[in-house]
Scaffold this motif. Structure first.
Motif, PDB file in Angstrom:
ATOM      1  N   SER A 106      44.193  48.263  40.237  1.00 35.51           N
ATOM      2  CA  SER A 106      43.202  47.389  40.862  1.00 35.51           C
ATOM      3  C   SER A 106      43.342  47.526  42.372  1.00 35.51           C
ATOM      4  N   ARG A 107      42.347  47.038  43.080  1.00 37.62           N
ATOM      5  CA  ARG A 107      42.419  47.096  44.544  1.00 37.62           C
ATOM      6  C   ARG A 107      43.618  46.297  45.048  1.00 37.62           C
ATOM      7  N   GLU A 108      43.853  45.145  44.460  1.00 39.68           N
ATOM      8  CA  GLU A 108      44.979  44.318  44.869  1.00 39.68           C
ATOM      9  C   GLU A 108      46.301  45.045  44.668  1.00 39.68           C
ATOM     10  N   ARG A 109      46.440  45.692  43.513  1.00 39.61           N
ATOM     11  CA  ARG A 109      47.683  46.408  43.226  1.00 39.61           C
ATOM     12  C   ARG A 109      47.855  47.591  44.175  1.00 39.61           C
ATOM     13  N   VAL A 110      46.762  48.283  44.478  1.00 40.16           N
ATOM     14  CA  VAL A 110      46.817  49.413  45.406  1.00 40.16           C
ATOM     15  C   VAL A 110      47.270  48.942  46.791  1.00 40.16           C
ATOM     16  N   LEU A 111      46.707  47.829  47.258  1.00 41.23           N
ATOM     17  CA  LEU A 111      47.050  47.334  48.586  1.00 41.23           C
ATOM     18  C   LEU A 111      48.492  46.846  48.646  1.00 41.23           C
ATOM     19  N   GLU A 112      48.931  46.158  47.619  1.00 43.29           N
ATOM     20  CA  GLU A 112      50.319  45.673  47.594  1.00 43.29           C
ATOM     21  C   GLU A 112      51.300  46.842  47.615  1.00 43.29           C
ATOM     22  N   ALA A 113      50.987  47.882  46.848  1.00 48.12           N
ATOM     23  CA  ALA A 113      51.856  49.056  46.827  1.00 48.12           C
ATOM     24  C   ALA A 113      51.826  49.776  48.171  1.00 48.12           C
ATOM     25  N   ALA A 114      50.658  49.809  48.808  1.00 43.55           N
ATOM     26  CA  ALA A 114      50.530  50.470  50.103  1.00 43.55           C
ATOM     27  C   ALA A 114      51.352  49.747  51.165  1.00 43.55           C
ATOM     28  N   PRO A 151      45.919  61.155  42.849  1.00 42.57           N
ATOM     29  CA  PRO A 151      45.284  60.633  44.071  1.00 42.57           C
ATOM     30  C   PRO A 151      43.844  60.188  43.875  1.00 42.57           C
ATOM     31  N   MET A 152      43.082  60.903  43.036  1.00 42.40           N
ATOM     32  CA  MET A 152      41.673  60.552  42.849  1.00 42.40           C
ATOM     33  C   MET A 152      41.500  59.157  42.267  1.00 42.40           C
ATOM     34  N   ALA A 153      42.506  58.666  41.545  1.00 44.32           N
ATOM     35  CA  ALA A 153      42.405  57.329  40.959  1.00 44.32           C
ATOM     36  C   ALA A 153      42.339  56.254  42.031  1.00 44.32           C
ATOM     37  N   LEU A 154      42.916  56.525  43.194  1.00 42.41           N
ATOM     38  CA  LEU A 154      42.909  55.537  44.275  1.00 42.41           C
ATOM     39  C   LEU A 154      41.505  55.334  44.838  1.00 42.41           C
ATOM     40  N   TYR A 155      40.704  56.397  44.823  1.00 44.80           N
ATOM     41  CA  TYR A 155      39.388  56.346  45.459  1.00 44.80           C
ATOM     42  C   TYR A 155      38.374  55.509  44.675  1.00 44.80           C
ATOM     43  N   LYS A 156      38.764  55.031  43.519  1.00 40.65           N
ATOM     44  CA  LYS A 156      37.924  54.082  42.802  1.00 40.65           C
ATOM     45  C   LYS A 156      38.041  52.680  43.404  1.00 40.65           C
ATOM     46  N   GLU A 207      39.816  52.859  55.003  1.00 42.09           N
ATOM     47  CA  GLU A 207      39.529  51.633  54.255  1.00 42.09           C
ATOM     48  C   GLU A 207      40.810  51.059  53.656  1.00 42.09           C
ATOM     49  N   LEU A 208      41.720  51.933  53.279  1.00 43.17           N
ATOM     50  CA  LEU A 208      43.017  51.470  52.771  1.00 43.17           C
ATOM     51  C   LEU A 208      43.782  50.726  53.861  1.00 43.17           C
ATOM     52  N   LEU A 209      43.792  51.272  55.071  1.00 45.28           N
ATOM     53  CA  LEU A 209      44.477  50.603  56.185  1.00 45.28           C
ATOM     54  C   LEU A 209      43.821  49.268  56.508  1.00 45.28           C
ATOM     55  N   ASP A 210      42.497  49.218  56.427  1.00 48.72           N
ATOM     56  CA  ASP A 210      41.800  47.940  56.624  1.00 48.72           C
ATOM     57  C   ASP A 210      42.289  46.914  55.599  1.00 48.72           C
ATOM     58  N   VAL A 245      45.926  42.209  53.965  1.00 44.14           N
ATOM     59  CA  VAL A 245      47.089  41.619  53.298  1.00 44.14           C
ATOM     60  C   VAL A 245      47.980  40.916  54.313  1.00 44.14           C
ATOM     61  N   ILE A 246      48.216  41.546  55.451  1.00 48.45           N
ATOM     62  CA  ILE A 246      49.079  40.956  56.488  1.00 48.45           C
ATOM     63  C   ILE A 246      48.459  39.684  57.048  1.00 48.45           C
ATOM     64  N   VAL A 247      47.159  39.727  57.308  1.00 48.44           N
ATOM     65  CA  VAL A 247      46.474  38.538  57.832  1.00 48.44           C
ATOM     66  C   VAL A 247      46.612  37.385  56.842  1.00 48.44           C
ATOM     67  N   GLY A 248      46.582  37.712  55.557  1.00 49.96           N
ATOM     68  CA  GLY A 248      46.729  36.679  54.529  1.00 49.96           C
ATOM     69  C   GLY A 248      48.088  36.018  54.517  1.00 49.96           C
ATOM     70  N   GLU A 249      49.074  36.656  55.143  1.00 47.01           N
ATOM     71  CA  GLU A 249      50.423  36.079  55.201  1.00 47.01           C
ATOM     72  C   GLU A 249      50.584  35.084  56.351  1.00 47.01           C
ATOM     73  N   ILE A 250      49.622  35.048  57.265  1.00 49.59           N
ATOM     74  CA  ILE A 250      49.701  34.140  58.413  1.00 49.59           C
ATOM     75  C   ILE A 250      49.310  32.735  57.968  1.00 49.59           C
ATOM     76  N   ASP A 251      50.126  31.761  58.336  1.00 51.59           N
ATOM     77  CA  ASP A 251      49.850  30.381  57.940  1.00 51.59           C
ATOM     78  C   ASP A 251      48.517  29.906  58.506  1.00 51.59           C
ATOM     79  N   PRO A 252      47.768  29.108  57.746  1.00 48.44           N
ATOM     80  CA  PRO A 252      46.528  28.524  58.261  1.00 48.44           C
ATOM     81  C   PRO A 252      46.849  27.457  59.294  1.00 48.44           C
ATOM     82  N   PRO A 253      45.855  26.997  60.045  1.00 48.18           N
ATOM     83  CA  PRO A 253      46.103  25.938  61.029  1.00 48.18           C
ATOM     84  C   PRO A 253      46.725  24.711  60.377  1.00 48.18           C
ATOM     85  N   LEU A 254      47.662  24.100  61.061  1.00 46.88           N
ATOM     86  CA  LEU A 254      48.347  22.922  60.533  1.00 46.88           C
ATOM     87  C   LEU A 254      47.416  21.720  60.591  1.00 46.88           C
TER      88      LEU A 254
END
Length: 240
Positions: free
Chosen positions: A14-22, A47-52, A59-62, A67-76
């Motif tokens: 899945s996209r989520e699994r690909v990003l977490e592994a990346a 490798p072709m399986a990733l392009y799905k 786009e992978l780096l994006d 994922v990193i932005v999601g780790e930042i705490d929201p405003p208190l």
């Protein structure tokens, strides 16, 4: 190990699994040696399986930045704007420290993704919700720059000056003659370098306490923003 690889292959990609592994791979190997082929090997797929799930490496780096932005705490909730901004910035700094490659990835993004725009919009909103004017907030965001992500370009970011001639810090074992020569040619740099208490684990400069220096500058900026807000400051362009 073979069973673990086989089990991983049975998990649907899945996209989520690909990003977490990346992200995990970049944490381990760094962004320089990162490749789609190596990521595919880590996931036990071709490798072709990733392009799905991602169109290309950009786009992978994006997605990895997302994922990193999601780790930042929201405003208190319920906090005053100054404290809320401070905590948010320090949370962003912690996220980027967990992923040393993230700063480079953030700076390399030519297009702002929705996740990045959401963060910037939320970050700007903390000042506006605190009563700062749109005009002042505009200049505040310019002043903060990359600091809103928890990093900044430090004066002593390297052991040498841009022309490669002046060490940022003086090694304690330096010969007395070298110290005298430097003191004669660069008296102000030597005075600063010799005056501070140092921490050998710093990444800002040899011996500087980078976390302290970051928070020191952040607090100066926040205090200044607060003072301008209290004074009802506006820019000359806004007054025109």
């Amino acid at each position: 190990m073979a069973r673990q690889v086989q089990a991983a292959r049975r998990i649907p990609l899945s996209r989520e699994r690909v990003l977490e592994a990346a992200v995990s791979l970049a944490d381990e190997a760094g962004i320089e040696s990162f490749s789609m082929r190596r990521l595919a090997q880590e996931l036990g797929v071709v490798p072709m399986a990733l392009y799905k799930h991602v169109a290309n490496k950009e786009e992978l780096l994006d997605g990895m930045v997302e994922v990193i932005v999601g780790e930042i705490d929201p405003p208190l909730p319920g906090s005053d704007w100054k404290n809320a901004v401070r905590l948010r910035v320090l949370s962003a700094r912690q996220a980027l420290q967990r992923h040393p490659w993230a700063r480079q990835a953030l700076e390399s993004r030519t297009n702002k993704t929705p996740a990045v725009l959401d963060y910037m919009d939320s970050f700007t909103g903390m000042f506006l919700a605190g009563g700062l004017s749109v005009d002042l907030t505009h200049h505040v965001m310019h002043a903060l720059g990359g600091r809103m992500w928890g990093f900044t370009q430090e004066l002593f970011d390297d052991s040498r000056s841009p022309n490669g001639s002046v060490p940022a810090e003086i090694p304690p074992q330096a010969p007395a003659a070298m110290l005298r020569q430097m003191a004669d040619r660069y008296p102000n740099i030597v005075a600063i370098a010799a005056s501070a208490a140092h921490d050998d684990q710093s990444v800002v400069g040899h011996g500087c306490d980078d976390q302290f220096e970051f928070e020191f500058a952040l607090d100066l900026l926040l205090d200044g923003f607060e003072r301008l807000h209290t004074q009802g400051w506006t820019s000359k362009r806004a007054e025109a």
